[in-house]
Every structure is written in C-alpha cells, then in structure tokens.
Design a protein around this motif. Structure first.
Motif, PDB file in Angstrom:
ATOM      1  N   ILE A   5      -1.064  -9.082   1.531  1.00 38.67           N
ATOM      2  CA  ILE A   5      -1.372  -8.029   0.562  1.00 38.67           C
ATOM      3  C   ILE A   5      -0.546  -6.813   0.949  1.00 38.67           C
ATOM      4  O   ILE A   5      -0.652  -6.294   2.067  1.00 38.67           O
ATOM      5  N   GLU A   6       0.287  -6.372   0.046  1.00 38.96           N
ATOM      6  CA  GLU A   6       1.149  -5.212   0.302  1.00 38.96           C
ATOM      7  C   GLU A   6       0.411  -3.898   0.055  1.00 38.96           C
ATOM      8  O   GLU A   6       0.580  -2.934   0.772  1.00 38.96           O
ATOM      9  N   CYS A   7      -0.401  -3.886  -1.013  1.00 42.01           N
ATOM     10  CA  CYS A   7      -1.104  -2.661  -1.346  1.00 42.01           C
ATOM     11  C   CYS A   7      -2.392  -2.997  -2.088  1.00 42.01           C
ATOM     12  O   CYS A   7      -2.581  -4.108  -2.566  1.00 42.01           O
ATOM     13  N   MET A  44      -0.807   2.818   5.935  1.00 42.47           N
ATOM     14  CA  MET A  44      -1.475   2.433   7.168  1.00 42.47           C
ATOM     15  C   MET A  44      -0.460   2.319   8.302  1.00 42.47           C
ATOM     16  O   MET A  44       0.750   2.286   8.068  1.00 42.47           O
ATOM     17  N   GLU A  45      -0.950   2.251   9.504  1.00 43.20           N
ATOM     18  CA  GLU A  45      -0.114   2.232  10.706  1.00 43.20           C
ATOM     19  C   GLU A  45       0.992   1.177  10.651  1.00 43.20           C
ATOM     20  O   GLU A  45       2.118   1.439  11.053  1.00 43.20           O
ATOM     21  N   GLU A  46       0.699  -0.010  10.149  1.00 42.15           N
ATOM     22  CA  GLU A  46       1.704  -1.073  10.116  1.00 42.15           C
ATOM     23  C   GLU A  46       2.282  -1.290   8.722  1.00 42.15           C
ATOM     24  O   GLU A  46       2.816  -2.345   8.417  1.00 42.15           O
ATOM     25  N   GLY A  47       2.169  -0.292   7.846  1.00 42.72           N
ATOM     26  CA  GLY A  47       2.900  -0.299   6.599  1.00 42.72           C
ATOM     27  C   GLY A  47       2.176  -0.677   5.327  1.00 42.72           C
ATOM     28  O   GLY A  47       2.711  -0.457   4.259  1.00 42.72           O
ATOM     29  N   GLY A  48       0.986  -1.249   5.359  1.00 48.26           N
ATOM     30  CA  GLY A  48       0.265  -1.525   4.119  1.00 48.26           C
ATOM     31  C   GLY A  48      -0.105  -0.222   3.434  1.00 48.26           C
ATOM     32  O   GLY A  48      -0.264   0.817   4.073  1.00 48.26           O
ATOM     33  N   PRO A  79     -14.683  -5.282  -0.743  1.00 48.53           N
ATOM     34  CA  PRO A  79     -13.550  -6.112  -1.165  1.00 48.53           C
ATOM     35  C   PRO A  79     -12.356  -6.050  -0.216  1.00 48.53           C
ATOM     36  O   PRO A  79     -11.460  -6.871  -0.315  1.00 48.53           O
ATOM     37  N   LEU A  80     -12.326  -5.079   0.698  1.00 48.70           N
ATOM     38  CA  LEU A  80     -11.204  -4.941   1.620  1.00 48.70           C
ATOM     39  C   LEU A  80     -11.705  -4.839   3.052  1.00 48.70           C
ATOM     40  O   LEU A  80     -12.704  -4.166   3.330  1.00 48.70           O
ATOM     41  N   CYS A  81     -10.976  -5.481   3.948  1.00 47.34           N
ATOM     42  CA  CYS A  81     -11.272  -5.419   5.376  1.00 47.34           C
ATOM     43  C   CYS A  81     -10.013  -4.957   6.096  1.00 47.34           C
ATOM     44  O   CYS A  81      -8.930  -5.518   5.889  1.00 47.34           O
ATOM     45  N   PHE A  82     -10.141  -3.929   6.910  1.00 47.30           N
ATOM     46  CA  PHE A  82      -9.018  -3.378   7.664  1.00 47.30           C
ATOM     47  C   PHE A  82      -9.066  -3.879   9.103  1.00 47.30           C
ATOM     48  O   PHE A  82     -10.143  -4.023   9.674  1.00 47.30           O
ATOM     49  N   GLU A  83      -7.907  -4.081   9.683  1.00 45.05           N
ATOM     50  CA  GLU A  83      -7.829  -4.408  11.107  1.00 45.05           C
ATOM     51  C   GLU A  83      -7.501  -3.136  11.869  1.00 45.05           C
ATOM     52  O   GLU A  83      -6.717  -2.300  11.407  1.00 45.05           O
TER      53      GLU A  83
END
Length: 136
Positions: A5-7, A44-48, A79-83
């Motif tokens: 998922i990019e965005c 986000m930190e890694e680009g998403g 609906p979204l989970c962040f690492e």
C-alpha cells in the motif's frame, strides 16, 4: 502483482489541525505546503503516505465486525495498522496528546506489541511492533 500500500486517504474535519496532530503526535512529516481547501500529504518514516482530505460529513475510518470479538459481539475495527519500532514512545505521545488510546500495550506474543488508538476525528488505527525475538 500488488506489492504494498503506497498511500491511504483519511477523512478529517480540519486539514491544518489534523496535519499538525499527525506531525506532533505520530511523528509524520508534512510532504508539501498546505493549500487552502486541499488536503495534506503526511509522510511516514519509511515513505508511505496518508492523504488527509477535508470531509464535510466526517465519517471516520472504522467499521463494526464480529470476527474479532471472542463472544461474537460487535468490535469497532480499524482499517489501517501502522508498524513502529517505538511503540512505547508512540503510546506515551498519544496519552500526552489526550487521544483515545488503549491504557496498556498488548503483548500478542509472536504478533508483537500492539495498541489501538484514534485521531481527533475518530479515525481508528492499530500500531504494532515486532517482537524482539520473532520466535517468541
């Protein structure tokens, strides 16, 4: 065929206030200057990316499911989970900001540490951190 998922697109009642909250509380970066009437791109930190978009009817990102409740009751799903690699810092930041957040982190064994939280508009999310030893 689908890599990642990019965005994601997130409804908000006030783009400027939401962008500031996502920066200060979640540590995301505003990708480009805000334009009146437009959305904000949070990186986000890694680009998403999260696109924060003005929503006149402001229906939060959440839904009910019976799949996650042991007793078959409705569960308000995210609906979204962040690492994250800093779940303790994230938990403290959410509490300090007065956000709705679970009081304690949950240790889900091989699924790592987890917590559920909401942004000021009621968009519900989960954050998780991999366990120190994935074999745990």
């Amino acid at each position: 065929m689908i890599k990642r998922i990019e965005c994601a697109y997130v409804p908000v009642s006030n783009v400027e206030k939401s962008a500031a909250w996502y920066e200060q509380v979640l540590g995301m970066r505003l990708r480009s200057p805000l334009e009146p009437g437009r959305g904000a791109i949070m990186e986000m930190e890694e680009g998403g990316w999260l696109f924060l978009l003005p929503s006149p009817d402001m229906t939060p990102l959440t839904f009910s499911t019976t799949a996650w409740a042991e007793d078959g009751q409705d569960f308000e799903m995210f609906p979204l989970c962040f690492e994250t690699d800093k779940i303790h810092n994230l938990h403290a930041s959410l509490k300090e900001a007065g956000a709705w957040v679970e009081q304690e982190l949950r240790n889900e064994g091989s699924c790592g540490l987890q917590l559920n939280f909401k942004d000021p508009d009621g968009n519900k999310y989960q954050a998780w951190q991999q366990p120190a030893n994935p074999a745990e």
